[in-house]
Design an enzyme around this catalytic site. Structure first.
Site, PDB file in Angstrom:
ATOM      1  N   ASP B  89       0.854  -1.201   0.000  1.00  0.00           N
ATOM      2  CA  ASP B  89       0.000   0.000   0.000  1.00  0.00           C
ATOM      3  C   ASP B  89       0.883   1.243   0.000  1.00  0.00           C
ATOM      4  OD1 ASP B  89       0.819  -0.505   2.673  1.00  0.00           O
ATOM      5  OD2 ASP B  89      -0.815   0.758   3.426  1.00  0.00           O
ATOM      6  N   GLU B 154       0.066  -0.727   5.860  1.00  0.00           N
ATOM      7  CA  GLU B 154       1.153  -0.092   6.611  1.00  0.00           C
ATOM      8  C   GLU B 154       0.915   1.402   6.732  1.00  0.00           C
ATOM      9  OE1 GLU B 154       5.100   1.513   7.708  1.00  0.00           O
ATOM     10  OE2 GLU B 154       3.913   2.065   5.960  1.00  0.00           O
ATOM     11  N   ARG B 329       6.502  11.484  17.713  1.00  0.00           N
ATOM     12  CA  ARG B 329       7.479  10.422  17.435  1.00  0.00           C
ATOM     13  C   ARG B 329       8.139  10.074  18.762  1.00  0.00           C
ATOM     14  NH1 ARG B 329       6.960   7.976  12.417  1.00  0.00           N
ATOM     15  NH2 ARG B 329       5.882   9.541  11.155  1.00  0.00           N
ATOM     16  N   SER B 400       8.778   5.319  11.745  1.00  0.00           N
ATOM     17  CA  SER B 400       8.274   4.237  12.582  1.00  0.00           C
ATOM     18  C   SER B 400       7.886   3.072  11.696  1.00  0.00           C
ATOM     19  CB  SER B 400       7.027   4.706  13.333  1.00  0.00           C
ATOM     20  OG  SER B 400       7.281   5.951  13.938  1.00  0.00           O
ATOM     21  N   HIS B 428       6.006   9.887   1.277  1.00  0.00           N
ATOM     22  CA  HIS B 428       4.934  10.637   1.966  1.00  0.00           C
ATOM     23  C   HIS B 428       4.779  12.063   1.429  1.00  0.00           C
ATOM     24  CE1 HIS B 428       4.541   7.971   5.758  1.00  0.00           C
ATOM     25  NE2 HIS B 428       5.034   7.278   4.764  1.00  0.00           N
TER      26      HIS B 428
END
Lengths: 457, 457
Positions: B89, B154, B329, B400, B428
């Site tokens: 994905d 994910e 994070r 992550s 991203h």
């Protein structure tokens, strides 16, 4: 007043509402370039209606933006001249999903007509069309000379109006300006507005990086512009609800003791107000009542904010850029240019060098305060009393009608603000509406107003 | 390694890239319900590719969400078993207007292939497909037993993966897990990742009133939820870049002196990094270098924010509601559940009663840190050196990969993170890409890796 005028108004109620619907159906959203043609269509519709009811000198005047509609009836030389100002453009409709009926398909529910522009300002402009029609149709004349200026850019800050007024000073010269673009204080409490707040409006853009970043791979090393913006805007008011821009309050004219007393005596129920707004709690500048906060105290608001991922789900980005629209409502004697400068200086000072800052000043206008014992004000009081059977109260309004200052300054004439909207009629929000009882009462009141103004000035 | 394997990899470069394109063309955006079918299509495509190259036991396994693709080759009993984890994905594509070529129409420019998923993670998954093919096609076998688990969730936090692993513990049991979903430290610097940050992600919704309000008529009496949100979020980090949530740093494992020394010796140019990101200035927690900030320090980020009027022009509203997506994070030994609790408690405490608050916890995961002297790590080091002709460095990653903790805990096996993306490949973000030189080097390295792992465990 001639009983024929009164009877005509009484007997044509339903027709008036049907005609209002046609006016409301035109989506004259002036801030949206996609509606440019609709705005013109609306101007032409207003002009044709004015011709139809017997107004003369009807013109659709070009400007650099949307057109201005002008009309006049000058058949009673020697008598005073009134100038009606209004606007035929409307606010945008979003968020559209919150409307219970389509914003440009007027619908009557419980004696109220729902449509964008119903209260602000088409309904109130149309009310004057109908009182003018009542006089002209039944008596062949008006009690005063009458001029009409209806613009199509009020909702985007009237960028071309000042110039138009300056260039047409003679055509527009009058003894008094009449504006119906303010709400009544409450249902059953006719009101005359003697004060307005001013406005300065800005867009702030912050850019952090050249593209959105993965918040894992980069988070912790660069300024997040959304965070910087939040920090910057979140400090614009303190815990006591006071704006923190240095110098912001320097020129604020304090409330008089008389004003505080009179506002306190108005039928205002803070708890009911809170409930109507659906707010868990009221919150504002400490030390002032809600009416004082709205009418006589300046404020800072975030009107919109956007940055990063705002869709469904989660996306771990650091936004490259972010944007906010913010504005300040001003009160006498704050000067919009000075406040704008203070704001810009402050933002430039507190914004860190880790982001790029762009400040864009948008529209604005001065606050306004009129003497309530002026003859034109008293005439309006009598007209209102005859139309609604009740003495009006004198109130202020938290909104801004920059043109009021323009008329006061450029034409040097008094303005009478006689409005029949209600505070909960959702001007600028979804499900805008207008009470039809007030619409009809307003037609009668303004028919009386023209007569009362004949004896003034 | 058998020269036929090496030659095959060398001679089929172009075909491998063409095949990768087909994989990248499928818009498998897992967070967007509108792409549900595409996600399944992508799973089926991966499964058919695995069959085609000679993998066995190929299955598209149903979950409560998007399917998991499983395959295995178990033809060398007695030898160790490796489990490859990856995801098919991809991230959403917005803001689409910033892409220079359509995200699902792969385009090669300057030796890089541009497409959503090129680096994260389709390109890296497909690299393994090709090294497996090279072995199977030329030698009829693999150096180790090999299992493959490729998930489709994910990018939305793997909500169904833990359960799948728990329920298929035996099917998935292995001696080592191999993951290629991390970047190399820099172009020409092959790297093995021994640490990851964890994550907690939230959506915060604030409601002030039941509808948007005219900022003039009401401004000053009610809390503006966008302002409240700005104030709340703007105080989440202080001037020194430290998160202000009480207790947030309590369990943070400090960097060792050795780590600080080694990070400082890596070829990292802060000024070049700043320029590549297009940031006017770097900004992060004081007292730490950028690499330390990303790899070993926790952070708080606003991932998205929305409220009020954000269109063209100006609209003077007080928004009824506002929303932000925020995430933290985490680093060893911060526990995501504990941090989530601290965050929620803090937000509830500082959020004023003048707005309604809703906090929604979204996905998250633990941070991870592996011993760099483990035999599997050393095997990966040798493979990388053979494939790229250079000793790899040991690095951490700021992102992550929650599944790493899951494997460590549920299967009790070491994870080897051998990635061939580059830090500037826009995972991203718009214009995601993958260097084709690294894609080919990665195919060779992983072909070697399977051999090296044969001697481990």
């Amino acid at each position: 007043m001639d009983p024929k005028v009164i009877n005509f108004i009484e007997q044509n109620k339903d027709r008036f509402v049907e005609e209002l619907k046609s006016f409301l159906r035109i989506p004259s959203v002036s801030t949206d370039p996609q509606h440019k043609r609709d705005v013109r269509k609306c101007a032409e519709y207003a002009a044709s209606e004015l011709k139809r009811i017997g107004m003369q000198h009807v013109q659709v005047c070009e400007t650099a933006g949307h057109p201005i509609v002008y009309a006049a009836w000058l058949g009673t030389p020697g008598r005073p001249t009134a100038l009606l100002y209004g606007h035929y453009d409307v606010q945008p409709i979003d968020p559209i999903e919150l409307w219970h009926s389509p914003p440009f398909e007027p619908e009557i529910r419980n004696g109220e007509i729902y449509a964008r522009g119903a209260a602000d300002d088409k309904g109130q402009v149309f009310m004057h069309f109908k009182s003018l029609e009542a006089h002209l149709r039944n008596t062949g004349k008006l009690p005063v000379n009458f001029k009409i200026l209806i613009e199509g850019e009020e909702e985007c800050g009237s960028p071309n109006l000042d110039q138009f007024i300056r260039e047409h000073r003679e055509m527009l010269q009058a003894d008094v300006v009449v504006i119906s673009d303010t709400p009544m204080f409450a249902r059953g409490v006719p009101s005359i507005c003697y004060g307005l707040r001013g406005l300065v409006y800005f867009q702030i853009d912050l850019v952090g990086t050249s593209s959105d970043l993965h918040s894992g791979s980069f988070g912790g090393t660069v300024a997040n512009p959304a965070f910087v913006l939040c920090r910057l805007l979140g400090n614009m008011k303190n815990e006591e609800g006071r704006v923190t821009i240095p110098g912001f309050y320097d020129d604020v004219r304090p409330l008089t003791e008389r004003e505080r007393r009179e506002y306190a005596s108005l039928p205002f129920d803070a708890e009911r107000y809170r409930k109507e707004l659906g707010a868990p709690q009221l919150w504002g500048e400490m030390g002032y009542s809600p009416l004082e906060q709205i009418w006589a105290r300046p404020t800072f608001e975030i009107n919109g904010i956007l940055g990063g991922f705002t869709g469904e789900g989660a996306k771990t980005v650091i936004p490259a850029k972010t944007m906010a629209k913010v504005s300040m409502r001003l009160v006498p004697d704050q000067d919009p240019d000075k406040i704008a400068r203070l704001f810009e200086d402050h933002v430039r000072k507190v914004c860190p060098p880790s982001v790029e800052l762009r400040i864009t000043r948008m529209h604005g206008g001065k606050a306004w305060l009129a003497p309530i014992d002026h003859p034109a004000m008293k005439a309006a009081g009598r007209a209102y009393e005859k139309g609604f059977g009740k003495k009006p109260v004198f109130v202020r309004e938290g909104g801004s009608i920059p043109v009021v200052s323009t008329f006061t300054e450029l034409l040097n004439v008094p303005c009478v603000l006689i409005g029949i909207g209600l505070p909960d009629e959702n001007a600028h929000a979804p499900n805008e509406k207008l009470d039809l009882g007030n619409f009809h009462g307003g037609i009668l009141s303004t028919a009386y107003l023209y007569e009362e103004l004949a004896n003034v000035a």
